[in-house]
Design a protein around this motif. Structure first.
Motif, mmCIF file in Angstrom:
data_model
loop_
_atom_site.group_PDB
_atom_site.id
_atom_site.type_symbol
_atom_site.label_atom_id
_atom_site.label_comp_id
_atom_site.label_asym_id
_atom_site.label_seq_id
_atom_site.Cartn_x
_atom_site.Cartn_y
_atom_site.Cartn_z
ATOM 1 N N PHE A 1 -7.122 -7.201 -5.326
ATOM 2 C CA PHE A 1 -6.184 -6.425 -4.515
ATOM 3 C C PHE A 1 -5.160 -7.335 -3.849
ATOM 4 C CE2 PHE A 1 -5.024 -4.798 -0.306
ATOM 5 C CZ PHE A 1 -4.475 -3.574 -0.644
ATOM 6 N N LEU A 2 -5.601 -8.485 -3.363
ATOM 7 C CA LEU A 2 -4.672 -9.419 -2.729
ATOM 8 C C LEU A 2 -3.643 -9.926 -3.733
ATOM 9 C CD1 LEU A 2 -7.153 -11.501 -0.539
ATOM 10 C CD2 LEU A 2 -5.700 -9.592 0.165
ATOM 11 N N SER A 3 -4.095 -10.209 -4.961
ATOM 12 C CA SER A 3 -3.163 -10.632 -6.002
ATOM 13 C C SER A 3 -2.200 -9.497 -6.351
ATOM 14 C CB SER A 3 -3.933 -11.066 -7.248
ATOM 15 O OG SER A 3 -4.777 -12.156 -6.966
ATOM 16 N N PHE A 4 -2.722 -8.284 -6.441
ATOM 17 C CA PHE A 4 -1.915 -7.097 -6.745
ATOM 18 C C PHE A 4 -0.779 -6.949 -5.738
ATOM 19 C CE2 PHE A 4 -0.925 -2.656 -6.033
ATOM 20 C CZ PHE A 4 -0.883 -2.081 -7.301
ATOM 21 N N SER A 5 -1.074 -7.156 -4.474
ATOM 22 C CA SER A 5 -0.084 -6.931 -3.408
ATOM 23 C C SER A 5 1.013 -7.989 -3.398
ATOM 24 C CB SER A 5 -0.784 -6.902 -2.051
ATOM 25 O OG SER A 5 -1.315 -8.176 -1.729
ATOM 26 N N ARG A 6 0.864 -9.054 -4.201
ATOM 27 C CA ARG A 6 1.851 -10.124 -4.220
ATOM 28 C C ARG A 6 2.699 -10.145 -5.496
ATOM 29 N NH1 ARG A 6 -2.262 -11.602 -0.956
ATOM 30 N NH2 ARG A 6 -1.848 -13.036 0.765
ATOM 31 N N VAL A 7 2.582 -9.116 -6.316
ATOM 32 C CA VAL A 7 3.312 -9.091 -7.590
ATOM 33 C C VAL A 7 4.809 -8.875 -7.366
ATOM 34 C CG1 VAL A 7 3.639 -7.814 -9.742
ATOM 35 C CG2 VAL A 7 1.336 -8.381 -8.948
ATOM 36 N N CYS A 8 5.165 -7.856 -6.583
ATOM 37 C CA CYS A 8 6.570 -7.535 -6.341
ATOM 38 C C CYS A 8 6.664 -6.657 -5.092
ATOM 39 C CB CYS A 8 7.189 -6.821 -7.542
ATOM 40 S SG CYS A 8 6.410 -5.235 -7.939
ATOM 41 N N LYS A 9 7.867 -6.380 -4.638
ATOM 42 C CA LYS A 9 8.063 -5.593 -3.422
ATOM 43 C C LYS A 9 7.497 -4.182 -3.562
ATOM 44 C CE LYS A 9 12.160 -8.001 -1.675
ATOM 45 N NZ LYS A 9 13.595 -7.869 -1.305
ATOM 46 N N SER A 10 7.689 -3.586 -4.736
ATOM 47 C CA SER A 10 7.203 -2.226 -4.950
ATOM 48 C C SER A 10 5.684 -2.163 -4.863
ATOM 49 C CB SER A 10 7.683 -1.720 -6.308
ATOM 50 O OG SER A 10 7.162 -0.433 -6.585
ATOM 51 N N TRP A 11 4.994 -3.111 -5.519
ATOM 52 C CA TRP A 11 3.526 -3.129 -5.493
ATOM 53 C C TRP A 11 3.030 -3.468 -4.090
ATOM 54 C CZ3 TRP A 11 0.724 -5.047 -10.466
ATOM 55 C CH2 TRP A 11 1.284 -4.403 -11.590
ATOM 56 N N ARG A 12 3.734 -4.366 -3.424
ATOM 57 C CA ARG A 12 3.325 -4.725 -2.062
ATOM 58 C C ARG A 12 3.439 -3.525 -1.125
ATOM 59 N NH1 ARG A 12 2.346 -8.750 1.362
ATOM 60 N NH2 ARG A 12 3.167 -8.626 3.489
ATOM 61 N N SER A 13 4.505 -2.749 -1.283
ATOM 62 C CA SER A 13 4.693 -1.566 -0.451
ATOM 63 C C SER A 13 3.552 -0.579 -0.649
ATOM 64 C CB SER A 13 6.038 -0.911 -0.784
ATOM 65 O OG SER A 13 6.197 0.296 -0.067
ATOM 66 N N LEU A 14 3.170 -0.354 -1.905
ATOM 67 C CA LEU A 14 2.058 0.550 -2.192
ATOM 68 C C LEU A 14 0.762 0.003 -1.603
ATOM 69 C CD1 LEU A 14 0.814 2.987 -3.670
ATOM 70 C CD2 LEU A 14 0.544 1.499 -5.678
ATOM 71 N N ALA A 15 0.514 -1.298 -1.793
ATOM 72 C CA ALA A 15 -0.726 -1.904 -1.303
ATOM 73 C C ALA A 15 -0.833 -1.802 0.214
ATOM 74 C CB ALA A 15 -0.807 -3.365 -1.751
ATOM 75 N N LEU A 16 0.262 -2.062 0.907
ATOM 76 C CA LEU A 16 0.236 -1.988 2.371
ATOM 77 C C LEU A 16 0.010 -0.557 2.854
ATOM 78 C CD1 LEU A 16 3.108 -4.445 3.385
ATOM 79 C CD2 LEU A 16 0.640 -4.797 3.588
ATOM 80 N N SER A 17 0.628 0.412 2.178
ATOM 81 C CA SER A 17 0.489 1.809 2.615
ATOM 82 C C SER A 17 -0.916 2.346 2.375
ATOM 83 C CB SER A 17 1.515 2.689 1.896
ATOM 84 O OG SER A 17 1.245 2.756 0.499
ATOM 85 N N LYS A 18 -1.645 1.776 1.398
ATOM 86 C CA LYS A 18 -2.986 2.251 1.057
ATOM 87 C C LYS A 18 -4.076 1.236 1.419
ATOM 88 C CE LYS A 18 -1.201 5.930 -0.860
ATOM 89 N NZ LYS A 18 -1.322 7.267 -0.218
#
Length: 347
Positions: free
Chosen positions: A46-63
């Motif tokens: 999940f931590l790696s997922f949240s660092r892929v790009c701004k769009s993925w980071r936004s989703l990761a932070l919201s969830k």
């Protein structure tokens, strides 16, 4: 196999810019699809997922809160400035802690998602949140804390609304003082009439446990930090016990006292706040898993709230008897959802 929690910038750049054979870029994938993928990941993925790009980071932070609360605890081992994590599938991960490397530090506990790291030479504390990477520093302690490996220290991190800041609270088992610091260079203390065993934050308050050797029993106090630090006796029924391996442990709704024996057997008492009484409940815990650590961090949880099947937890069972719940033991437990929680106290 051990994985390292290293986030390669070039790898992220390649993933961000690549597309599916000329199709939609990774950053533009449908968020419902991404969410389904994300909820199948482990904490480290999940931590790696949240660092892929701004769009993925936004989703990761919201969830992030929903994701973390669905993850089971992870067994943890900290050595010097390195932390090893193992999930219930047996996957192992390694991360370097962002603390000063000039001093070797020993982990003495976990609180609110923060590792509590003590420098034996500098006699200070660094607290590091493994998920958010936030750090807190508490200065040189003016008292003897003993050797970290003796497992006598008990420490918690709280946020005091009246003091408007983080407060680090600690004691040495079988001593008579509770020390606390707001991180500005000063330590204060509260004196106890009886030797102290444990302290625990629960629903906006701090509770402490002491032992009365003469009567072979336990006292519970409520600790206040402000305006005048003090301990107030909590008028519960006197709990008799000859065993000293007693620790507070809690769920979202209840505060328990766990008596853990070296042979793996355990007794659990729930504090009834209405009747001011300790209620034996080890025969009523079949729905729960009890996480126990000799370095303090523990919890009582219902495993069905986790994403992984409970059959994967048996490797950690210290004691299992039908109808008496499961007691899972590890040197340290790391609870992912705690990284987003704050022990907020109202004094």
């Amino acid at each position: 196999m051990t994985r390292k929690l290293n986030y390669d910038a070039s790898s992220r750049k390649r993933m961000k810019s690549c597309d599916n054979k000329g199709g939609v870029p990774w950053s533009d994938l449908n968020h419902d699809v991404l969410y389904s993928i994300m909820m199948r990941l482990g904490v480290v993925e999940f931590l790696s997922f949240s660092r892929v790009c701004k769009s993925w980071r936004s989703l990761a932070l919201s969830k992030r809160e929903r994701f973390m609360t669905s993850r089971p605890p992870m067994a943890m081992l900290a050595h010097k400035n390195t932390c090893h994590l193992q999930d219930f599938e047996g996957k192992q991960f390694k991360t370097i802690l962002p603390v000063p490397h000039s001093v070797d530090r020993t982990c003495i506990g976990v609180t609110c998602g923060y590792l509590i790291l003590f420098g034996e030479k500098t006699r200070d504390f660094w607290l590091v949140n493994l998920i958010t990477r936030h750090q807190l520093h508490f200065p040189h302690v003016p008292f003897d804390v003993g050797h970290p490996q003796e497992r006598v220290m008990r420490a918690i991190l709280v946020f005091s609304t009246s003091m408007n800041g983080w407060v680090f609270v600690m004691l040495n088992r079988f001593k008579y003082k509770i020390w606390f610091s707001a991180g500005e260079g000063a330590w204060n203390h509260v004196f106890s009439t009886f030797p102290l065993l444990d302290l625990h934050p629960f629903k906006g308050k701090i509770y402490t446990l002491s032992t009365d050797y003469l009567r072979s029993g336990r006292h519970v106090y409520e600790m206040r930090l402000n305006p005048v630090p003090k301990l107030t006796l909590f008028e519960t029924r006197f709990l008799e016990s000859v065993f000293l391996a007693l620790d507070f442990i809690s769920s979202d709704q209840n505060l328990y006292l766990m008596e853990y024996w070296p042979n793996g057997l355990h007794k659990v008492h729930k504090l009834d706040f209405d009747q001011l009484n300790w209620v034996p409940c080890e025969n009523k815990m079949e729905e729960y898993a009890l996480f126990y650590s000799c370095f303090k961090q523990g919890a009582v949880v219902k495993p069905e709230t986790w994403a992984a099947p409970s059959s994967q937890y048996r490797r950690f069972f210290g004691n299992y008897k039908p109808g008496k719940g499961r007691c899972l033991t590890s040197k340290f437990w790391y609870f992912p959802h705690d990284c987003l929680n704050v022990n907020l106290i109202d004094h």
